[in-house]
Design a protein around this motif. Structure first.
Motif, PDB file in Angstrom:
ATOM      1  N   LEU A 189     -10.456  42.699 -36.672  1.00  0.00           N
ATOM      2  CA  LEU A 189     -11.261  41.650 -35.886  1.00  0.00           C
ATOM      3  C   LEU A 189     -10.873  40.060 -36.281  1.00  0.00           C
ATOM      4  N   GLN A 190      -9.748  40.092 -37.370  1.00  0.00           N
ATOM      5  CA  GLN A 190      -9.282  38.856 -37.687  1.00  0.00           C
ATOM      6  C   GLN A 190      -8.067  38.490 -36.874  1.00  0.00           C
ATOM      7  N   LEU A 191      -7.633  39.516 -36.194  1.00  0.00           N
ATOM      8  CA  LEU A 191      -6.181  39.544 -35.648  1.00  0.00           C
ATOM      9  C   LEU A 191      -6.258  38.250 -34.483  1.00  0.00           C
ATOM     10  N   PRO A 192      -7.223  38.212 -33.668  1.00  0.00           N
ATOM     11  CA  PRO A 192      -7.229  37.243 -32.389  1.00  0.00           C
ATOM     12  C   PRO A 192      -7.090  35.800 -33.131  1.00  0.00           C
ATOM     13  N   PHE A 193      -7.339  35.389 -34.291  1.00  0.00           N
ATOM     14  CA  PHE A 193      -7.013  34.095 -34.821  1.00  0.00           C
ATOM     15  C   PHE A 193      -5.635  33.826 -35.200  1.00  0.00           C
ATOM     16  N   GLU A 194      -4.751  34.847 -35.068  1.00  0.00           N
ATOM     17  CA  GLU A 194      -3.327  34.630 -35.676  1.00  0.00           C
ATOM     18  C   GLU A 194      -2.601  34.173 -34.451  1.00  0.00           C
ATOM     19  N   PRO A 195      -1.640  33.079 -34.720  1.00  0.00           N
ATOM     20  CA  PRO A 195      -0.878  32.688 -33.471  1.00  0.00           C
ATOM     21  C   PRO A 195      -0.196  33.676 -32.782  1.00  0.00           C
TER      22      PRO A 195
ATOM     23  N   GLU B 129     -20.500  36.993 -36.889  1.00  0.00           N
ATOM     24  CA  GLU B 129     -19.978  35.845 -36.758  1.00  0.00           C
ATOM     25  C   GLU B 129     -18.513  35.790 -36.438  1.00  0.00           C
ATOM     26  N   ARG B 130     -17.880  36.726 -36.914  1.00  0.00           N
ATOM     27  CA  ARG B 130     -16.384  36.989 -36.817  1.00  0.00           C
ATOM     28  C   ARG B 130     -16.433  37.523 -35.403  1.00  0.00           C
ATOM     29  N   LEU B 131     -17.082  38.345 -35.012  1.00  0.00           N
ATOM     30  CA  LEU B 131     -17.067  38.781 -33.271  1.00  0.00           C
ATOM     31  C   LEU B 131     -17.346  37.669 -32.295  1.00  0.00           C
ATOM     32  N   ARG B 132     -18.561  36.841 -32.828  1.00  0.00           N
ATOM     33  CA  ARG B 132     -18.740  35.680 -31.984  1.00  0.00           C
ATOM     34  C   ARG B 132     -17.602  34.621 -31.723  1.00  0.00           C
ATOM     35  N   GLU B 133     -16.778  34.327 -32.848  1.00  0.00           N
ATOM     36  CA  GLU B 133     -15.748  33.575 -32.860  1.00  0.00           C
ATOM     37  C   GLU B 133     -14.561  34.156 -32.219  1.00  0.00           C
ATOM     38  N   ALA B 134     -14.123  35.630 -32.272  1.00  0.00           N
ATOM     39  CA  ALA B 134     -13.221  36.176 -31.533  1.00  0.00           C
ATOM     40  C   ALA B 134     -13.152  36.310 -30.268  1.00  0.00           C
ATOM     41  N   LEU B 135     -14.461  36.513 -29.682  1.00  0.00           N
ATOM     42  CA  LEU B 135     -14.391  36.879 -28.206  1.00  0.00           C
ATOM     43  C   LEU B 135     -14.020  35.904 -27.307  1.00  0.00           C
ATOM     44  N   PRO B 136     -14.135  34.675 -27.882  1.00  0.00           N
ATOM     45  CA  PRO B 136     -13.786  33.421 -26.790  1.00  0.00           C
ATOM     46  C   PRO B 136     -12.093  33.610 -26.567  1.00  0.00           C
ATOM     47  N   HIS B 137     -11.572  33.999 -27.677  1.00  0.00           N
ATOM     48  CA  HIS B 137      -9.940  34.301 -27.545  1.00  0.00           C
ATOM     49  C   HIS B 137      -9.479  35.606 -27.177  1.00  0.00           C
ATOM     50  N   MET B 138     -10.508  36.349 -26.453  1.00  0.00           N
ATOM     51  CA  MET B 138     -10.257  37.641 -25.753  1.00  0.00           C
ATOM     52  C   MET B 138     -10.731  37.610 -24.372  1.00  0.00           C
ATOM     53  N   PRO B 139     -10.032  37.084 -23.387  1.00  0.00           N
ATOM     54  CA  PRO B 139     -10.422  37.153 -22.108  1.00  0.00           C
ATOM     55  C   PRO B 139     -10.084  38.535 -21.434  1.00  0.00           C
ATOM     56  N   TYR B 140     -10.549  38.730 -20.440  1.00  0.00           N
ATOM     57  CA  TYR B 140     -10.547  40.073 -19.845  1.00  0.00           C
ATOM     58  C   TYR B 140      -9.194  40.564 -18.947  1.00  0.00           C
ATOM     59  N   ALA B 141      -8.479  39.497 -18.905  1.00  0.00           N
ATOM     60  CA  ALA B 141      -7.028  39.805 -18.361  1.00  0.00           C
ATOM     61  C   ALA B 141      -6.074  38.777 -18.831  1.00  0.00           C
ATOM     62  N   PHE B 142      -4.701  39.366 -19.150  1.00  0.00           N
ATOM     63  CA  PHE B 142      -3.710  38.519 -19.211  1.00  0.00           C
ATOM     64  C   PHE B 142      -2.689  38.575 -18.292  1.00  0.00           C
ATOM     65  N   GLU B 143      -1.775  37.512 -18.096  1.00  0.00           N
ATOM     66  CA  GLU B 143      -0.695  37.826 -17.229  1.00  0.00           C
ATOM     67  C   GLU B 143       0.491  36.984 -17.552  1.00  0.00           C
ATOM     68  N   ILE B 144       1.553  37.832 -17.875  1.00  0.00           N
ATOM     69  CA  ILE B 144       2.616  37.250 -18.794  1.00  0.00           C
ATOM     70  C   ILE B 144       3.976  37.279 -17.879  1.00  0.00           C
ATOM     71  N   GLU B 145       4.683  36.096 -17.774  1.00  0.00           N
ATOM     72  CA  GLU B 145       6.194  36.047 -17.373  1.00  0.00           C
ATOM     73  C   GLU B 145       6.996  36.668 -18.300  1.00  0.00           C
ATOM     74  N   VAL B 146       7.846  37.568 -17.551  1.00  0.00           N
ATOM     75  CA  VAL B 146       8.695  38.187 -18.525  1.00  0.00           C
ATOM     76  C   VAL B 146      10.149  38.573 -17.447  1.00  0.00           C
ATOM     77  N   GLU B 147      11.160  37.804 -17.707  1.00  0.00           N
ATOM     78  CA  GLU B 147      12.331  37.991 -17.018  1.00  0.00           C
ATOM     79  C   GLU B 147      12.126  37.857 -15.385  1.00  0.00           C
ATOM     80  N   GLY B 148      11.334  36.909 -15.082  1.00  0.00           N
ATOM     81  CA  GLY B 148      11.077  36.333 -13.701  1.00  0.00           C
ATOM     82  C   GLY B 148      10.265  37.435 -13.056  1.00  0.00           C
ATOM     83  N   ALA B 149       9.438  38.196 -13.685  1.00  0.00           N
ATOM     84  CA  ALA B 149       8.460  39.251 -13.258  1.00  0.00           C
ATOM     85  C   ALA B 149       7.160  38.890 -14.081  1.00  0.00           C
ATOM     86  N   ARG B 150       6.010  39.307 -13.528  1.00  0.00           N
ATOM     87  CA  ARG B 150       4.895  39.163 -14.062  1.00  0.00           C
ATOM     88  C   ARG B 150       4.155  40.537 -14.471  1.00  0.00           C
TER      89      ARG B 150
END
Length: 219
Positions: free
Chosen positions: A59-65, A108-129
């Motif tokens: 649960l600490q991982l979402p705070f890692e860059p 408290e850790r969960l409360r702080e982590a959830l704002p860093h965890m949206p429902y979906a990601f979209e990542i650009e990779v070699e011109g694709a998504r």
């Protein structure tokens, strides 16, 4: 609801399946892959906690860059236990580890982590998504919009596609990576890639480069 990431021009992007408290297993897989914590990025399909031995550490991982995770149903089960008093469902589904921790620290850790965890990601990779959600994407990626409670539930809980072995493609995105459903091996259904290989029961945590996901879509 949806967080977008531009191409990683400095390093390599990876995606990993449901970690479920298996922190040491994650570290071993990253070492095996030669993960560079300064340049690479790791994206997770959610379910950081429950069932494995090190949920609080995970649960600490979402705070890692270098780490980014969408939210899974287990994070929401924990949230509903602490905030809505719905303890039964969480404890029945792997939340018993909280009894060995300071509940207030976990809350408290969960409360702080959830704002860093949206429902979906979209990542650009070699011109694709590449999209990432926990359980199942909508039929059209553009349907992911804020304020849709039914869609949020679908993204973190649904198994309709895999139960029906639905191979139709999700439109509006090149490919989508999901977890949630434990499989012996990663599985493609259309352009949706299922990568939860049951880390807490099998000791196998699927970790793959996003560029390889894109190349598999093209095969």
């Amino acid at each position: 609801m949806l967080q977008r990431f531009a191409t990683n021009t400095a390093g390599t992007d990876y995606v990993v399946g449901d970690i479920h408290g298996c922190y040491d297993l994650l570290v071993r897989e990253l070492k095996r892959a030669g993960f560079d914590y300064q340049r690479d990025r790791l994206f997770c399909v959610g379910d950081l906690i429950d069932r494995g031995p090190s949920s609080l550490e995970c649960l600490q991982l979402p705070f890692e860059p270098w780490f980014h995770s969408v939210r899974g149903n287990h994070e929401l089960l924990a949230h509903d236990a602490f905030e809505l008093g719905r303890w039964g469902m969480w404890l029945l589904n792997g939340g018993v580890w909280v009894r060995d921790e300071d509940p207030q620290e976990v809350r408290e850790r969960l409360r702080e982590a959830l704002p860093h965890m949206p429902y979906a990601f979209e990542i650009e990779v070699e011109g694709a998504r590449v999209g990432i959600v926990h359980a199942e994407p909508p039929t059209d990626w553009s349907m992911i919009v804020p304020g849709d409670d039914a869609l949020e539930h679908h993204l973190v809980w649904s198994r309709r596609r895999i139960e029906r072995r639905d191979t139709s493609r999700v439109t509006g995105i090149d490919g989508v990576v999901v977890g949630h459903t434990i499989l012996r091996e990663p599985l493609w259904l259309g352009n949706v890639y299922y990568i939860d290989t049951g880390a807490f029961t099998t000791g196998r945590l699927t970790l793959i480069r996003l560029v390889d996901v894109i190349r598999m879509i093209g095969e």
